[in-house]
Scaffold this active site. Structure first.
Site, PDB file in Angstrom:
ATOM      1  CD  GLN A 139      -2.465   1.643   0.305  1.00 13.36           C
ATOM      2  OE1 GLN A 139      -3.150   1.087  -0.517  1.00 13.36           O
ATOM      3  NE2 GLN A 139      -2.664   3.034  -0.076  1.00 13.36           N
ATOM      4  CD  GLN A 196      -3.794   7.873  -1.978  1.00 12.57           C
ATOM      5  OE1 GLN A 196      -4.630   6.922  -1.774  1.00 12.57           O
ATOM      6  NE2 GLN A 196      -4.266   9.097  -2.119  1.00 12.57           N
ATOM      7  N   PRO A 224      -6.378  -2.628   4.394  1.00 15.90           N
ATOM      8  CG  PRO A 224      -4.366  -1.190   4.347  1.00 15.90           C
ATOM      9  CD  PRO A 224      -4.784  -2.505   4.241  1.00 15.90           C
ATOM     10  N   GLY A 253     -10.922   0.264   1.569  1.00 18.30           N
ATOM     11  CA  GLY A 253     -12.150  -0.345   0.493  1.00 18.30           C
ATOM     12  C   GLY A 253     -11.388  -0.726  -0.535  1.00 18.30           C
ATOM     13  N   GLY A 254     -10.882   0.351  -1.144  1.00 18.89           N
ATOM     14  CA  GLY A 254      -9.897   0.147  -2.272  1.00 18.89           C
ATOM     15  C   GLY A 254      -8.989   1.177  -2.593  1.00 18.89           C
ATOM     16  CG  MET A 255      -4.292   2.153  -3.196  1.00 25.23           C
ATOM     17  SD  MET A 255      -4.647   3.461  -2.646  1.00 25.23           S
ATOM     18  CE  MET A 255      -3.736   4.567  -3.972  1.00 25.23           C
ATOM     19  CD  GLU A 256      -6.345   6.162  -5.907  1.00 24.34           C
ATOM     20  OE1 GLU A 256      -6.757   5.366  -4.861  1.00 24.34           O
ATOM     21  OE2 GLU A 256      -5.974   7.265  -5.268  1.00 24.34           O
ATOM     22  CG  HIS A 315     -14.071   5.916  -4.791  1.00 19.50           C
ATOM     23  ND1 HIS A 315     -14.428   7.319  -4.545  1.00 19.50           N
ATOM     24  CD2 HIS A 315     -12.851   5.974  -4.613  1.00 19.50           C
ATOM     25  CE1 HIS A 315     -13.744   7.762  -3.695  1.00 19.50           C
ATOM     26  NE2 HIS A 315     -12.258   7.018  -3.686  1.00 19.50           N
ATOM     27  CD  GLU A 316     -10.842   2.720  -4.852  1.00 20.21           C
ATOM     28  OE1 GLU A 316      -9.890   3.518  -5.216  1.00 20.21           O
ATOM     29  OE2 GLU A 316     -11.277   3.246  -3.868  1.00 20.21           O
ATOM     30  CG  HIS A 326      -9.203   7.434  -7.567  1.00 17.85           C
ATOM     31  ND1 HIS A 326      -8.796   8.741  -7.183  1.00 17.85           N
ATOM     32  CD2 HIS A 326      -9.561   7.098  -6.393  1.00 17.85           C
ATOM     33  CE1 HIS A 326      -9.105   9.031  -5.808  1.00 17.85           C
ATOM     34  NE2 HIS A 326      -9.691   7.814  -5.346  1.00 17.85           N
ATOM     35  CD  GLU A 340      -9.447   9.888  -2.360  1.00 18.26           C
ATOM     36  OE1 GLU A 340     -10.703   9.323  -2.849  1.00 18.26           O
ATOM     37  OE2 GLU A 340      -8.567   9.341  -2.782  1.00 18.26           O
ATOM     38  CG  ASP A 399      -2.829   7.818   6.480  1.00 20.48           C
ATOM     39  OD1 ASP A 399      -2.911   7.628   5.442  1.00 20.48           O
ATOM     40  OD2 ASP A 399      -2.833   6.678   7.170  1.00 20.48           O
ATOM     41  CE1 TYR A 439     -12.428   8.880  -0.521  1.00 23.39           C
ATOM     42  CE2 TYR A 439     -11.310  10.090   1.498  1.00 23.39           C
ATOM     43  CZ  TYR A 439     -11.332   9.206   0.556  1.00 23.39           C
ATOM     44  OH  TYR A 439     -10.053   8.422   0.338  1.00 23.39           O
TER      45      TYR A 439
HETATM   46  N1  BES Z   1      -7.169   6.486  -2.637  1.00 23.89           N
HETATM   47  C1  BES Z   1      -7.980   6.031  -1.626  1.00 23.89           C
HETATM   48  C2  BES Z   1      -7.519   5.319  -0.308  1.00 23.89           C
HETATM   49  C3  BES Z   1      -6.348   5.964   0.258  1.00 23.89           C
HETATM   50  C4  BES Z   1      -6.477   7.202   0.691  1.00 23.89           C
HETATM   51  C5  BES Z   1      -5.167   5.423   0.911  1.00 23.89           C
HETATM   52  C6  BES Z   1      -5.415   7.968   1.179  1.00 23.89           C
HETATM   53  C7  BES Z   1      -4.316   5.986   1.418  1.00 23.89           C
HETATM   54  C8  BES Z   1      -4.495   7.416   1.724  1.00 23.89           C
HETATM   55  C9  BES Z   1      -9.185   5.322  -2.251  1.00 23.89           C
HETATM   56  O1  BES Z   1      -9.678   5.586  -3.389  1.00 23.89           O
HETATM   57  C10 BES Z   1     -10.440   5.493  -1.451  1.00 23.89           C
HETATM   58  O2  BES Z   1     -10.807   6.502  -1.569  1.00 23.89           O
HETATM   59  N2  BES Z   1     -11.036   4.375  -0.880  1.00 23.89           N
HETATM   60  C11 BES Z   1     -11.984   4.448   0.057  1.00 23.89           C
HETATM   61  C12 BES Z   1     -13.076   3.833  -0.873  1.00 23.89           C
HETATM   62  C13 BES Z   1     -14.292   4.744  -1.430  1.00 23.89           C
HETATM   63  C14 BES Z   1     -15.372   4.232  -1.971  1.00 23.89           C
HETATM   64  C15 BES Z   1     -14.405   6.078  -0.490  1.00 23.89           C
HETATM   65  C16 BES Z   1     -12.053   3.533   1.080  1.00 23.89           C
HETATM   66  O3  BES Z   1     -10.920   2.506   1.206  1.00 23.89           O
HETATM   67  O4  BES Z   1     -12.795   3.492   2.004  1.00 23.89           O
HETATM   68 ZN    ZN Z   2     -10.532   7.603  -3.652  1.00 23.01          ZN
END
Ligand code: BES
Ligand code: ZN
Length: 635
Positions: free
Chosen positions: A172, A174, A299, A301-304, A328-329, A332, A351, A406, A414
């Site tokens: 991971q 980001q 950790p 939901g998703g990572m793009e 969402h992903e 991105h 975001e 973070d 968001y």
């Molecule tokens: N890029 C993010 C995850 C992220 C952000 C990882 C900042 C580390 C630092 C990813 O696109 C994201 O926003 N994931 C969300 C899901 C979304 C549907 C809101 C999540 O993981 O909950």
């Molecule tokens: Zn995102």
């Protein structure tokens, strides 16, 4: 209004006036702000990233070739990273970011030895690696191995996987974790292409955010290439007992064989989503779009990660009700991966745009009623976050200097970001706003930009539609939600509210018509349980709808939170809560649950569960829960 808030607001007002006076706050860290010329402002070249030690504005790595061996016994990556460099300012040294890496050797070009040193460690940012270069140096090769605590990596034992037989590894990157497994100039302000040779145990498959295999090789050797320039936080690797299944000609899914079929069913709409996204904001620039469904300790939901979204298995609900996360992903691939925030202070550009784009895709895939549900839930999240956050952290433009980026991952980027863009859309008209966004993505593709560059672009391109009347600066540089925030409501949720009112009036669950409810309706119902709900009423709902045993993780997490809040901690709730927290490592679920345990005097229970669960979590979740529960356990 409290005195503190008054003082704060007075301070903010002064700040806002200054921002407006200098034409919207470029480079808050730069003392020479008033001397900034317009030309410099729009180029973003002089933007300083306070989360990187690297000197990429003087000498930039533009391609990384990785040669790595994945050693599951030692839980270590070992090999080299070769950087092709562009010495823009004729610098005599290049600075990379590293964290907990052992640097074995550094060479220039064809193994020419050179001087290198690691600077003193910064707890958050790691250590700068300074390498002496010559005027004509073309490449810098860094031989290294990862340390015992590699923040980006999670090494899973076989028991933590679906198959239970093979180990698993995923990364991971980001926001600033890539430097813990690849020595690099780890700033989102820089783009690089990359290639990689990765050696893994023979029976496993490796995949990256790059061109990928669809079959296992016989010798465990894999080659990758990412031809499009990306920021370093998008370099990603996963290794495990993986198989691939196609969805359509350019989309597909990777998962452990035991899960592959259910994942392919759940994600069957992916091909359609890519088409809808392209119809909105222009061609998909990354050739393929695949998703890997990871083990539950992931950790997020998703990572793009480009070409290959990393996703939590908690979206595999069986009814395709959680696919907005894939939208969402995928979104991105435009906002974030194609047009990237220059620094983590501009995170909302990634975001907020992505949530807006995600909901547009979902509107086209389903309908407006569907998106209304997502937007209302989003608004509820935002309200909750606004109550919890320091007002200074509720500006869209963040100030994360000296802090972990973070910390900026809140509903502000968001949902406040989403509502800002939706406000623009509603005032400007969808047609004009879509044309604006299409041009925005096209003109900034493969570039990075700051909030200020975006604002300049907005003001230049939407001047004729009265953009100056829309409180734009207040949205970006002030706390809370401006008055012109769009109101959202959902017809589907009105039914939920009626059902709930009926339940409270007559204590009857029979009359509740829930058979066609999706995950979103259940979430709305659970979130709207009244404060004075009795144990008996909780029990009634639980008996009727089997909420404590529910398999859908979104519903389960929402229900457990309410159960704890209402003191409905029956042995069965406790048992299922523990099972959930031990298995699932998604921080979005962990934090509210551990937080409500703490605030209801159940901190000992929280710590007890956490002691069993902690070793299953990735570093980013551990960091957050450790801080919340004030524990540091010896593993
Ligand atoms: N890029 C993010 C995850 C992220 C952000 C990882 C900042 C580390 C630092 C990813 O696109 C994201 O926003 N994931 C969300 C899901 C979304 C549907 C809101 C999540 O993981 O909950
Ligand atoms: Zn995102």
């Amino acid at each position: 209004m409290s005195k503190l808030k008054n003082v704060f607001e007075a301070g903010y007002l002064v700040a806002l006036v200054v921002f407006i006076a200098v034409g919207c706050g470029e480079n808050q860290q730069n003392d020479k702000k008033t001397e900034t010329t317009l030309e410099e402002k729009s180029s973003d070249k002089m933007v300083r990233d306070v989360h990187s030690f690297s000197n990429f504005q003087e000498v930039a790595s533009n391609h990384i070739h990785l040669d790595l061996t994945v050693d599951f016994d030692k839980k270590q990556l070992k090999g080299y990273a070769r950087h092709s460099i562009d010495n823009i300012k004729n610098s005599d040294s290049i600075v990379f970011d590293t964290k907990n890496l052992t640097i074995l050797n550094v060479f220039l070009d064809d193994r020419r030895p050179t001087q290198f040193s690691l600077r003193e460690e910064d707890e958050l940012l790691g250590k700068a690696l300074v390498v002496k270069i010559e005027g004509n140096t073309k490449s810098v090769t860094i031989e290294y191995e990862t340390g015992a605590e590699t923040e980006a990596l999670q090494w899973l034992d076989p028991v933590q996987t679906a198959g239970g037989k093979h180990p698993y590894l995923f990364t991971q990157g980001q926001a600033i974790l890539t430097r813990s497994w690849v020595p690099c100039q780890d700033s989102p302000g820089l783009r690089i292409t990359y290639s990689a040779n990765v050696q893994v145990p023979e029976h496993l498959m490796a995949v990256m955010s790059a061109s990928n295999p669809t079959e296992r090789t016989s010798n465990g050797r894999y080659e990758f290439e990412m031809k499009q320039p990306i920021p370093s936080y998008l370099i990603a690797l996963a290794v495990g007992d993986l198989e691939f299944q196609e969805i359509d000609h350019r989309t597909g899914v990777y998962a452990e064989p035991q899960m592959l079929e259910s994942c392919a069913y759940e994600l069957a709409e992916m091909g359609k989503m890519v088409e809808l996204a392209e119809a909105l904001y222009g061609p998909y620039q990354w050739e393929r779009y695949d998703v890997i469904v990871l083990p539950p300790s992931f950790p997020f939901g998703g990572m793009e990660n480009p070409r290959l979204t990393f996703a939590t298995p908690t979206i595999i609900a069986g009814d395709r009700s959680l696919t907005a996360l894939i939208a969402h992903e995928l979104a991105h691939s435009w906002s974030g991966n194609l047009v990237t925030n220059a620094t983590w202070d501009d995170f909302w550009l990634n975001e907020g745009f992505t949530v807006y784009f995600e909901r547009r895709i979902m509107e086209d895939l389903y309908d407006k009623d569907y998106v209304d549900m997502l937007a209302v839930l989003g608004r509820q999240d935002l309200t909750k976050s606004l109550e919890a956050l320091d007002p200074k952290d509720t500006f869209l433009k963040l100030r994360l200097k000296g802090r972990n980026p973070d910390d900026g991952m809140t509903d502000i980027a968001y949902e406040k970001g989403y509502f800002f863009l939706r406000m623009l859309e509603e005032n400007i008209g969808r047609e004009k706003f879509d044309a604006f966004l299409l041009a925005y993505f096209d003109e900034h593709k493969f570039k990075t930009l700051t909030t200020e560059t975006f604002l300049n672009y907005l003001n230049e391109n939407l001047a004729d539609v009265g953009i100056d009347q829309l409180n734009v600066n207040e949205w970006i540089y002030a706390a809370g939600i401006p008055d012109n925030c769009p109101e959202v409501k959902s017809v589907n949720f009105e039914n939920v509210e009626q059902a709930l009112a009926g339940f409270y009036d007559q204590s009857l669950t029979e009359a509740m018509k829930t058979s066609n409810w999706s995950t979103h309706e259940w979430l709305h119902m659970i979130r709207n349980l009244r404060k004075n709900t009795t144990q008996e009423q909780m029990n009634q709902l639980d008996q009727k709808f089997k909420l404590t045993e529910v398999g859908n993780c979104e519903i389960a997490a929402a229900w457990f939170e309410k159960a704890i809040e209402h003191g409905y901690l029956t042995p069965s709730v406790e048992e299922n809560l523990e099972k959930f927290l031990v298995k699932v490592g998604r921080r979005k679920f962990l934090m509210p649950l551990y937080t409500v345990l703490k605030s209801t005097n159940n901190v000992e229970l929280a710590r007890g569960i956490y002691s069993k669960a902690r070793s299953n979590y990735h570093f980013v979740s551990i960091r957050s829960v450790d801080e919340l529960l004030d524990v540091r356990l010896i593993e």
